[in-house]
Scaffold this active site. Sequence first.
Site, PDB file in Angstrom:
ATOM      1  N   ASP A  23      34.757  88.891  27.041  1.00  0.00           N
ATOM      2  CA  ASP A  23      35.643  88.224  28.000  1.00  0.00           C
ATOM      3  C   ASP A  23      36.062  89.198  29.090  1.00  0.00           C
ATOM      4  OD1 ASP A  23      35.393  86.266  26.231  1.00  0.00           O
ATOM      5  OD2 ASP A  23      37.515  86.094  25.702  1.00  0.00           O
ATOM      6  N   SER A  35      46.850  75.044  32.169  1.00  0.00           N
ATOM      7  CA  SER A  35      46.780  76.376  31.558  1.00  0.00           C
ATOM      8  C   SER A  35      48.031  77.144  31.969  1.00  0.00           C
ATOM      9  CB  SER A  35      45.504  77.089  31.971  1.00  0.00           C
ATOM     10  OG  SER A  35      45.534  77.305  33.349  1.00  0.00           O
ATOM     11  N   GLU A  85      56.282  81.172  20.914  1.00  0.00           N
ATOM     12  CA  GLU A  85      55.257  80.784  19.941  1.00  0.00           C
ATOM     13  C   GLU A  85      54.081  81.747  20.037  1.00  0.00           C
ATOM     14  OE1 GLU A  85      54.028  76.800  20.983  1.00  0.00           O
ATOM     15  OE2 GLU A  85      56.108  76.204  21.291  1.00  0.00           O
ATOM     16  N   LYS A  88      50.428  82.840  20.703  1.00  0.00           N
ATOM     17  CA  LYS A  88      49.334  82.254  21.473  1.00  0.00           C
ATOM     18  C   LYS A  88      48.068  82.431  20.649  1.00  0.00           C
ATOM     19  CE  LYS A  88      47.210  82.678  26.070  1.00  0.00           C
ATOM     20  NZ  LYS A  88      45.934  82.267  25.615  1.00  0.00           N
ATOM     21  N   ASP A  91      44.192  82.104  19.759  1.00  0.00           N
ATOM     22  CA  ASP A  91      42.973  82.151  20.548  1.00  0.00           C
ATOM     23  C   ASP A  91      41.936  81.211  19.951  1.00  0.00           C
ATOM     24  OD1 ASP A  91      41.495  82.968  22.642  1.00  0.00           O
ATOM     25  OD2 ASP A  91      40.922  84.900  21.792  1.00  0.00           O
ATOM     26  N   ARG A 112      39.784  70.211  25.871  1.00  0.00           N
ATOM     27  CA  ARG A 112      40.529  70.354  27.126  1.00  0.00           C
ATOM     28  C   ARG A 112      39.611  70.143  28.327  1.00  0.00           C
ATOM     29  NH1 ARG A 112      41.532  74.767  30.582  1.00  0.00           N
ATOM     30  NH2 ARG A 112      43.296  74.268  31.899  1.00  0.00           N
ATOM     31  N   GLU A 126      45.775  73.623  19.102  1.00  0.00           N
ATOM     32  CA  GLU A 126      44.705  74.607  19.184  1.00  0.00           C
ATOM     33  C   GLU A 126      43.896  74.583  17.892  1.00  0.00           C
ATOM     34  OE1 GLU A 126      44.920  76.139  22.077  1.00  0.00           O
ATOM     35  OE2 GLU A 126      43.658  77.916  21.957  1.00  0.00           O
ATOM     36  N   TYR A 164      51.248  72.130  19.235  1.00  0.00           N
ATOM     37  CA  TYR A 164      52.361  72.808  19.902  1.00  0.00           C
ATOM     38  C   TYR A 164      52.948  72.092  21.102  1.00  0.00           C
ATOM     39  CZ  TYR A 164      48.253  74.637  22.388  1.00  0.00           C
ATOM     40  OH  TYR A 164      47.069  74.771  23.043  1.00  0.00           O
ATOM     41  N   LYS A 167      58.322  79.046  26.246  1.00  0.00           N
ATOM     42  CA  LYS A 167      58.511  77.711  26.830  1.00  0.00           C
ATOM     43  C   LYS A 167      59.994  77.429  26.976  1.00  0.00           C
ATOM     44  CE  LYS A 167      54.350  76.106  24.589  1.00  0.00           C
ATOM     45  NZ  LYS A 167      53.773  75.395  23.457  1.00  0.00           N
ATOM     46  N   LYS A 191      50.469  88.173  27.498  1.00  0.00           N
ATOM     47  CA  LYS A 191      49.205  88.579  26.861  1.00  0.00           C
ATOM     48  C   LYS A 191      49.336  89.986  26.300  1.00  0.00           C
ATOM     49  CE  LYS A 191      45.268  86.938  28.031  1.00  0.00           C
ATOM     50  NZ  LYS A 191      44.197  86.077  27.549  1.00  0.00           N
ATOM     51  N   CYS A 230       7.321  99.463  20.517  1.00  0.00           N
ATOM     52  CA  CYS A 230       8.161  98.906  19.458  1.00  0.00           C
ATOM     53  C   CYS A 230       8.304  99.935  18.334  1.00  0.00           C
ATOM     54  CB  CYS A 230       7.513  97.628  18.920  1.00  0.00           C
ATOM     55  SG  CYS A 230       8.321  96.998  17.442  1.00  0.00           S
ATOM     56  N   CYS A 288       6.312  98.330  15.004  1.00  0.00           N
ATOM     57  CA  CYS A 288       4.859  98.160  14.887  1.00  0.00           C
ATOM     58  C   CYS A 288       4.082  99.035  15.859  1.00  0.00           C
ATOM     59  CB  CYS A 288       4.479  96.697  15.070  1.00  0.00           C
ATOM     60  SG  CYS A 288       4.629  96.154  16.775  1.00  0.00           S
ATOM     61  N   CYS A 332       8.928  93.553  22.311  1.00  0.00           N
ATOM     62  CA  CYS A 332       7.689  93.964  21.658  1.00  0.00           C
ATOM     63  C   CYS A 332       6.718  92.807  21.836  1.00  0.00           C
ATOM     64  CB  CYS A 332       7.977  94.205  20.168  1.00  0.00           C
ATOM     65  SG  CYS A 332       6.523  94.122  19.123  1.00  0.00           S
ATOM     66  N   CYS A 379       4.172  91.409  14.919  1.00  0.00           N
ATOM     67  CA  CYS A 379       5.026  92.542  14.527  1.00  0.00           C
ATOM     68  C   CYS A 379       5.826  92.164  13.283  1.00  0.00           C
ATOM     69  CB  CYS A 379       5.957  92.894  15.683  1.00  0.00           C
ATOM     70  SG  CYS A 379       7.299  94.010  15.213  1.00  0.00           S
TER      71      CYS A 379
HETATM   72  S1  IVH Z   1      51.099  75.766  25.644  1.00  0.00           S
HETATM   73  C1  IVH Z   1      51.449  73.720  29.558  1.00  0.00           C
HETATM   74  N1  IVH Z   1      51.222  76.951  23.325  1.00  0.00           N
HETATM   75  O1  IVH Z   1      46.635  79.201  25.521  1.00  0.00           O
HETATM   76  C2  IVH Z   1      51.343  74.217  28.169  1.00  0.00           C
HETATM   77  N2  IVH Z   1      49.211  77.137  24.581  1.00  0.00           N
HETATM   78  O2  IVH Z   1      46.654  80.076  28.536  1.00  0.00           O
HETATM   79  C3  IVH Z   1      50.130  75.044  27.998  1.00  0.00           C
HETATM   80  N3  IVH Z   1      47.427  78.381  23.465  1.00  0.00           N
HETATM   81  O3  IVH Z   1      44.945  76.638  27.141  1.00  0.00           O
HETATM   82  C4  IVH Z   1      49.765  75.342  26.639  1.00  0.00           C
HETATM   83  N4  IVH Z   1      48.557  78.832  21.627  1.00  0.00           N
HETATM   84  O4  IVH Z   1      44.609  76.804  24.670  1.00  0.00           O
HETATM   85  C5  IVH Z   1      50.468  76.704  24.409  1.00  0.00           C
HETATM   86  N5  IVH Z   1      51.430  77.921  21.246  1.00  0.00           N
HETATM   87  C6  IVH Z   1      50.694  77.668  22.308  1.00  0.00           C
HETATM   88  C7  IVH Z   1      49.366  78.126  22.440  1.00  0.00           C
HETATM   89  C8  IVH Z   1      48.656  77.844  23.600  1.00  0.00           C
HETATM   90  C9  IVH Z   1      47.403  78.970  22.268  1.00  0.00           C
HETATM   91  C10 IVH Z   1      46.311  78.390  24.432  1.00  0.00           C
HETATM   92  C11 IVH Z   1      45.963  77.057  24.998  1.00  0.00           C
HETATM   93  C12 IVH Z   1      46.057  77.190  26.485  1.00  0.00           C
HETATM   94  C13 IVH Z   1      46.100  78.659  26.697  1.00  0.00           C
HETATM   95  C14 IVH Z   1      47.008  78.932  27.878  1.00  0.00           C
END
Ligand code: IVH
Length: 678
Positions: A37, A86, A121, A123, A125, A144, A180, A232, A297, A321, A415, A418, A433, A438
């Site tokens: 990423d 997002s 909360e 986040k 992945d 999404r 998620e 969430y 939030k 992050k 190679c 082989c 190769c 091989c």
């Molecule tokens: S809230 C408007 N809560 O993170 C509300 N997102 O960068 C937006 N994600 O696309 C989402 N855990 O896929 C929210 N507890 C959490 C989350 C969460 C993971 C992901 C989600 C979103 C991305 C946002």
Amino acid sequence: MKEGSLEEARERAEELRRLIRYHSDRYYLLDDPEISDAEFDRLVAELKQLEEAYPELRTPDSPTQRVGGAVSPAFAPVPHERPLLSLDNIHDEKGLLQFMGRVKRLLQEEAPHVAPEFVLEPKIDGLSIAMDYRRGELYRGATRGDGYVGEDVTANLRTLRDIPHRLKAPFPERLLVRGEVYMQNEDFVALNQRREEEGLPVFANPRNAAAGSVRQNDPQVTAHRPLKLFCYEILLGEGENLPLTQWEALKALEAWGLPVNPERYLEQDPSAIMGRLSDWQERRHHLPYPMDGAVLKLNDLRAHDLLGTTQHSPRWSIAFKFPAEQAITQVEDIQISVGRTGVLTPLAILTPVVLAGTTVSRASLHNEDYVAEKGIRVGDWVVLEKAGDIIPQVVRTLPERRQGTETPFQMPDHCPVCGAIAVREEGEAARRCINTACPAQVRQRLIHWASRGAMDIDGLGPSLVDRLVEAKLVADVSDLYRLTAAQLEALPRMGERSAASLLRQIEASRTRPLHRFLYALGIRHVGARMAQILAQHFGHLEALEKATREELLAIPAVGPMVAQSIVTYFSQPETKELLERLKERGVHPAAEEASAPSGPLQGKTFVLTGTLSRPRSQFQSLIERAGGKVTGSVSRATDYVVVGESPGQKATRARELGVPTIGEEELERLLRGDNRER
Ligand code: IVH
């Protein structure tokens, strides 16, 4: 001077766009990324910089204008009733204070009675999804996608144990909930181990594993993947006693039987929030799921509407992050491994070092360009990062630590297994190769052929393949179909019963469905999903064998690279001979029902007029994905005119010509393939 550099910038920008599109497709459509990423982000950042320095290079279709979130044509598109936005990212305390200050100011202007209190909360992945519960029943689940249009993955989501098909009473009439889907770290490692043993490509990180598992054509495949869910966000609720705060919303989701992460805090004070965030950052590797940050939030849900959103993200929420963890170690050696298609992959052998909770002693260096680009030498000190917290990657070298004894890496032109020459085709990063016989390739091809998802020959794993190749019983996959019990029983560690069972398995594989057979052939760029798309489109092998590049390119999911690879594959004499041998030895893949040109709006032409509830570009992409076309003016060839608020001349013209005019609701019905008369 400026002229020269503009030209150079133009060339680089074009190259970057090509690379970004390629890697974006690998990530979003094939769920099989080649780069981390962070590397992908670097490509996008470089292109952005170039476009800022030379605005004349900016094109409307540049990936900087809209990166990622493609919707695969393999799934029905689902327009999201509420966009799945997002989040903006922050990385440190300064960003946090700025965000909190902004929210406070906005609240003072818009809702002075609301406390600036935040829910924190983890986040996770994974893959963001929306689930639609009507009268308590799961009605639909969608990915999404680009936030406005997702993919219908209902059947797949129903296979997740975490997802209730019915909510616990008392539930609201209607509930649209966001969550998620993710894979726990341990499950991800185990899944990849299994895949490696089976010769299947491994997933780059838990998020791709989750995304790839949800976006499967066969729900059975999803059912066998260890997927989990955390909910969430209530996107939409209709009914009584709905929660008014995010804290209550999480509790309500739990009460309705939906899984919610128990890790969460309610805080107001910036230093308390910072404390929670640092605590999570330290604990994250002890949590069972991949956590790449935290989400803040604003607790009061009514204030969300007042604060509103920017184009991409809400003003009431932010993602904090965590930095990717790094470690420093030394490259002891660079070894070469040879894969199924003959690709030579350089592998860094490292002095073991602990990184994000595990000991790392090797890292793939992908190809010779990667090694050259990063300037990696044997003996170098390097910085490691984990892609998705799991796969170690060499990010850069530390040339200041060089002693002068480090040796530059030279990709072998033969190679190492082989001895045949290894060539690099123009435009490719890989060196291969060329000897299809091989032993390393034969071995990997057999393992792949037998693997689950391909011909699924249970019991034929790497160790048995080695014994068969060693005993010279098989030189290619067609030889499997003339093995006898006596030959098998003569192999070391093989009894009468296992021989009989293996023969039964081989027998059963003769008539596997076409898509498995295609995948098993190991055609370059044809993964399991592409094989399914091809099998559905062509129905039987002979049709695909004869397909021209143009015919292949007419399939929405097939790009030039895939089309070329397929045509080349079937035109090779070795392929023809192999297919002939397979046929002779009784391998007849079961035909699949060929589908008509896809999409419920195939061949239909639309004109849009008036103000619609979402940008026109979104409706246009929806219509196009369903096979339709959008044009600018109404004529007799127009099938429908979609009329929004205060429509213009086009609606009048439609009436004059007798072209039907429809509203958004009706358009959505057509998009769903629902053609009932009004
Ligand atoms: S809230 C408007 N809560 O993170 C509300 N997102 O960068 C937006 N994600 O696309 C989402 N855990 O896929 C929210 N507890 C959490 C989350 C969460 C993971 C992901 C989600 C979103 C991305 C946002």
